[in-house]
Write an enzyme that holds these catalytic residues in place. Structure first.
Site, mmCIF file in Angstrom:
data_model
loop_
_atom_site.group_PDB
_atom_site.id
_atom_site.type_symbol
_atom_site.label_atom_id
_atom_site.label_comp_id
_atom_site.label_asym_id
_atom_site.label_seq_id
_atom_site.Cartn_x
_atom_site.Cartn_y
_atom_site.Cartn_z
ATOM 1 N N CYS A 62 31.865 40.456 33.807
ATOM 2 C CA CYS A 62 32.936 39.515 33.475
ATOM 3 C C CYS A 62 32.377 38.234 32.845
ATOM 4 C CB CYS A 62 33.708 39.208 34.756
ATOM 5 S SG CYS A 62 34.892 37.871 34.638
ATOM 6 N N CYS A 65 33.506 34.935 34.313
ATOM 7 C CA CYS A 65 32.896 34.725 35.632
ATOM 8 C C CYS A 65 31.589 33.948 35.483
ATOM 9 C CB CYS A 65 32.623 36.061 36.321
ATOM 10 S SG CYS A 65 34.105 37.030 36.666
#
Length: 165
Positions: A62, A65
């Site tokens: 991600c 993230c």
């Protein structure tokens, strides 16, 4: 590279299961579910009772993230002397991918692992990263899907409000 693609595919399958089974599991409080630490020990989010909890779900693949971790690290250090607990929950089906991700970033706040997505399912996770803010009694105060650098001051203001309550 194959492991990364396999992890992404596994996560997509996991998210489909979460969507289809989201109502199948019930629990009085999602905070009662035990998750694993890196050393294999188990911890329940109820163990943080009395603290404001910023709970963040992430995965190694991600990209947003990767942007949220420096902010969480900053908040962890800035509010270290308060009742704030920053907890990052990794959802990679292969926890080693999460560990490799962490080697590239500073993260001295709590990191837990939920490779089966049990807690994510109970919180009806909608995307990555997702964060949830709980008060000292475990009551959900709010949540965010995604991480946007231009909203960092808003995220921090929410933490401050929760800490004042």
């Amino acid at each position: 590279m194959k492991a990364k693609k396999l992890s992404q595919l596994s996560f997509v399958i996991l998210m489909l299961l979460i969507c289809s089974l989201g109502q199948a599991e019930t629990l009085q409080s999602p905070l009662a579910l035990a998750l694993s630490r890196d050393d294999g020990s188990q911890v329940s989010l109820n163990d943080y009772k009395g603290k404001v909890i910023y709970l963040d779900f992430w995965a190694s693949w991600c990209a947003p993230c990767r942007k949220s971790f420096p902010w969480m690290q900053q908040m962890h250090h800035k509010y270290r002397e308060t009742d704030l607990a920053i907890i990052a929950v990794n959802l990679d089906t292969d926890s080693q991918l999460g560990r490799e991700f962490l080697q590239q970033l500073d993260a001295d706040f709590d990191v837990l692992y939920d490779p089966e997505g049990r807690l994510a399912r109970r919180l009806n996770l909608q995307g990555m990263p997702s964060s949830f803010l709980f008060d000292r009694d475990g009551k959900l105060l709010g949540s965010h899907v995604g991480f946007f650098s231009e909203r960092q001051s808003q995220y921090e203001a929410e933490l401050k409000r929760a800490l004042k309550e």
